[in-house]
Design a protein around this motif. Structure first.
Motif, mmCIF file in Angstrom:
data_model
loop_
_atom_site.group_PDB
_atom_site.id
_atom_site.type_symbol
_atom_site.label_atom_id
_atom_site.label_comp_id
_atom_site.label_asym_id
_atom_site.label_seq_id
_atom_site.Cartn_x
_atom_site.Cartn_y
_atom_site.Cartn_z
ATOM 1 N N ILE A 176 -3.108 84.869 43.915
ATOM 2 C CA ILE A 176 -3.995 84.130 43.023
ATOM 3 C C ILE A 176 -5.146 85.041 42.632
ATOM 4 O O ILE A 176 -6.043 85.317 43.427
ATOM 5 C CB ILE A 176 -4.535 82.830 43.666
ATOM 6 C CG1 ILE A 176 -3.392 81.842 43.906
ATOM 7 C CG2 ILE A 176 -5.596 82.193 42.755
ATOM 8 C CD1 ILE A 176 -3.836 80.484 44.414
ATOM 9 N N GLY A 177 -5.079 85.528 41.393
ATOM 10 C CA GLY A 177 -6.152 86.335 40.850
ATOM 11 C C GLY A 177 -7.070 85.476 39.999
ATOM 12 O O GLY A 177 -6.965 84.250 39.975
ATOM 13 N N LEU A 178 -7.940 86.124 39.265
ATOM 14 C CA LEU A 178 -8.941 85.404 38.475
ATOM 15 C C LEU A 178 -8.300 84.505 37.417
ATOM 16 O O LEU A 178 -8.714 83.353 37.228
ATOM 17 C CB LEU A 178 -9.887 86.403 37.805
ATOM 18 C CG LEU A 178 -11.021 85.802 36.961
ATOM 19 C CD1 LEU A 178 -11.894 84.880 37.797
ATOM 20 C CD2 LEU A 178 -11.860 86.919 36.339
ATOM 21 N N LYS A 179 -7.283 85.012 36.721
ATOM 22 C CA LYS A 179 -6.654 84.217 35.665
ATOM 23 C C LYS A 179 -5.996 82.962 36.221
ATOM 24 O O LYS A 179 -6.186 81.853 35.699
ATOM 25 C CB LYS A 179 -5.624 85.057 34.913
ATOM 26 C CG LYS A 179 -4.932 84.297 33.794
ATOM 27 C CD LYS A 179 -3.848 85.130 33.123
ATOM 28 C CE LYS A 179 -3.063 84.304 32.121
ATOM 29 N NZ LYS A 179 -1.969 85.076 31.496
ATOM 30 N N VAL A 180 -5.215 83.095 37.287
ATOM 31 C CA VAL A 180 -4.526 81.942 37.881
ATOM 32 C C VAL A 180 -5.534 80.951 38.463
ATOM 33 O O VAL A 180 -5.406 79.733 38.282
ATOM 34 C CB VAL A 180 -3.519 82.404 38.952
ATOM 35 C CG1 VAL A 180 -2.978 81.217 39.750
ATOM 36 C CG2 VAL A 180 -2.365 83.156 38.296
ATOM 37 N N ALA A 181 -6.555 81.464 39.145
ATOM 38 C CA ALA A 181 -7.587 80.585 39.706
ATOM 39 C C ALA A 181 -8.279 79.788 38.602
ATOM 40 O O ALA A 181 -8.556 78.586 38.755
ATOM 41 C CB ALA A 181 -8.613 81.407 40.484
ATOM 42 N N SER A 182 -8.541 80.441 37.476
ATOM 43 C CA SER A 182 -9.197 79.771 36.353
ATOM 44 C C SER A 182 -8.323 78.661 35.781
ATOM 45 O O SER A 182 -8.819 77.572 35.456
ATOM 46 C CB SER A 182 -9.540 80.783 35.262
ATOM 47 O OG SER A 182 -10.439 81.767 35.741
ATOM 48 N N CYS A 183 -7.029 78.911 35.651
ATOM 49 C CA CYS A 183 -6.099 77.879 35.168
ATOM 50 C C CYS A 183 -6.069 76.688 36.120
ATOM 51 O O CYS A 183 -6.104 75.529 35.688
ATOM 52 C CB CYS A 183 -4.697 78.460 35.029
ATOM 53 S SG CYS A 183 -4.476 79.620 33.665
ATOM 54 N N ILE A 184 -5.999 76.975 37.410
ATOM 55 C CA ILE A 184 -5.972 75.906 38.409
ATOM 56 C C ILE A 184 -7.235 75.065 38.330
ATOM 57 O O ILE A 184 -7.179 73.823 38.351
ATOM 58 C CB ILE A 184 -5.804 76.506 39.824
ATOM 59 C CG1 ILE A 184 -4.405 77.110 39.992
ATOM 60 C CG2 ILE A 184 -6.054 75.445 40.900
ATOM 61 C CD1 ILE A 184 -4.247 77.977 41.228
ATOM 62 N N LEU A 185 -8.378 75.713 38.216
ATOM 63 C CA LEU A 185 -9.654 74.987 38.177
ATOM 64 C C LEU A 185 -9.806 74.177 36.898
ATOM 65 O O LEU A 185 -10.313 73.050 36.921
ATOM 66 C CB LEU A 185 -10.822 75.965 38.326
ATOM 67 C CG LEU A 185 -10.976 76.578 39.718
ATOM 68 C CD1 LEU A 185 -12.015 77.692 39.698
ATOM 69 C CD2 LEU A 185 -11.364 75.514 40.744
ATOM 70 N N LEU A 186 -9.350 74.722 35.773
ATOM 71 C CA LEU A 186 -9.486 74.021 34.501
ATOM 72 C C LEU A 186 -8.568 72.805 34.434
ATOM 73 O O LEU A 186 -9.012 71.713 34.063
ATOM 74 C CB LEU A 186 -9.184 74.977 33.347
ATOM 75 C CG LEU A 186 -9.275 74.397 31.928
ATOM 76 C CD1 LEU A 186 -10.666 73.838 31.647
ATOM 77 C CD2 LEU A 186 -8.913 75.466 30.895
#
Length: 271
Positions: A203-213
Motif C-alpha cells: 500500500i503506497g500513497l496512491k492506493v492509500a489515497s483511493c482507500i481513504l477517498l
C-alpha cells in the motif's frame, strides 16, 4: 422503493470506475452489491427506483452510499471561488457524486488494483466473494457479498494466487495479518491515516489515497497518478512532479481535493 433526488446523475456516478461490482442491465438499471445487500437501481429524471434483497433502512442506505446527504452545490461553489478554471470542469460533472463504499472491501480491492485493469480486478473480487462471501438470492439469481475479515483471515498466499491476483497475494496476506493491529482510521487525521495504511506491504500513497477517498469519505485526499500530474501541470502550467501537484491541490482545492480531482478525471473522460 421510489425516492426523489436533486442534482444526481446515477449513471456517471456508478460507472465512475471506483465501483468494481456493478452490472449495467439491459433496461438501463444497475445491479450492485453493497456491504450487506444486493440492489437494483434505476433513474428516471429526478426519481430513483430501487429494489433490494434487504429493505431494512433502504432509503438511508442509498442516500449514504451515493453521498446524497451532502450538498455538492456548496462544494462546487467553493471550488469555483478558489479557482475560476473549475467553472467549466464543474459544469461537465453535474450530478456526479463520490460513492461511499465498505472500507474493508476497498482496502483489498485497491490492493488488487495495482498495475491491473478493471476487468481483472472485478473478476478477482467476484471469485473471492463467490467462495467466501455470504450468498444472497436476488431477482432469482445468486450473488455473494464481499467476505468479512473473519471469513478470510486465514486464507493462504497460494489460495489468494488461485484468484489470479499475482504478486498482490502477498500484499493481501500482509494486510490481513496486520488488520487487527491497525489503528482505527476514523480516529486519525488524513495524514496519520495515510501513514497507518502504508504500514501494509504494497500500500503506497496512491492506493492509500483511493482507500481513504472511497472507503472512508476523506474528501481531502486523492490518488496522484501519471494522468493527474500531466493534466494538472498542463491546465495550470506548473511543474509535473508529485510534490508540486500535492502542494497545488492542497492550496487550491483544500478540503475538497478528492472531489476536484474526480471532477477533473470525469470531465476529461466525457469530453
Amino acid at each position: 422503493m421510489k425516492m426523489t433526488v436533486k442534482d444526481f446523475d446515477l449513471k456517471s456516478t456508478i460507472l465512475s470506475g471506483s465501483c468494481f461490482r456493478v452490472i449495467e442491465e439491459v433496461d438501463g438499471s444497475f445491479t450492485n452489491i453493497l456491504k450487506d445487500r444486493v440492489i437494483n437501481i434505476k433513474q428516471n429524471k429526478d426519481e430513483l427506483i430501487v429494489i433490494s434483497s434487504n429493505n431494512n433502512n433502504l432509503e438511508s442506505v442509498i442516500k449514504e452510499y451515493f453521498d446524497l446527504n451532502r450538498d455538492y452545490n456548496v462544494i462546487n461553489q467553493q471550488l469555483i471561488n478558489n479557482d475560476n478554471k473549475m467553472i467549466e470542469i464543474v459544469s461537465k460533472c453535474k450530478g456526479y457524486k463520490i460513492i461511499n463504499q465498505d472500507s474493508f472491501e476497498m482496502c483489498i480491492s485497491y490492493i488488487i488494483s495495482q498495475n491491473n485493469n478493471v476487468k481483472r480486478i472485478s473478476k478477482a473480487i467476484l471469485d473471492i466473494s463467490n467462495k467466501y462471501g455470504k450468498t444472497v438470492i436476488f431477482n432469482n439469481k445468486e450473488y455473494h457479498l464481499f467476505p468479512t475479515y473473519e471469513s478470510i483471515k486465514n486464507i493462504s498466499v497460494d489460495e489468494l494466487r488461485s484468484f489470479k491476483v499475482g504478486f498482490r497475494a502477498e500484499y493481501i496476506r500482509d494486510f490481513l495479518d496486520k488488520y487487527e493491529s491497525l489503528k482505527d482510521i476514523n480516529t486519525l487525521n488524513t495524514k496519520e491515516a495515510t501513514a497507518e495504511l502504508m504500514k501494509v506491504k504494497g500500500i503506497g500513497l496512491k492506493v492509500a489515497s483511493c482507500i481513504l477517498l472511497f472507503g472512508y469519505k476523506r474528501l481531502d485526499t486523492y490518488p496522484i497518478d501519471t494522468w493527474v500530474k500531466k493534466s494538472i501541470s498542463e491546465i495550470y502550467n506548473i511543474k509535473n512532479d508529485q510534490k508540486t501537484i500535492e502542494k497545488f491541490a492542497e492550496n487550491t482545492y483544500k478540503e475538497y481535493s478528492g472531489i476536484a480531482i474526480q471532477y477533473l478525471f470525469h470531465s476529461k473522460r466525457n469530453v
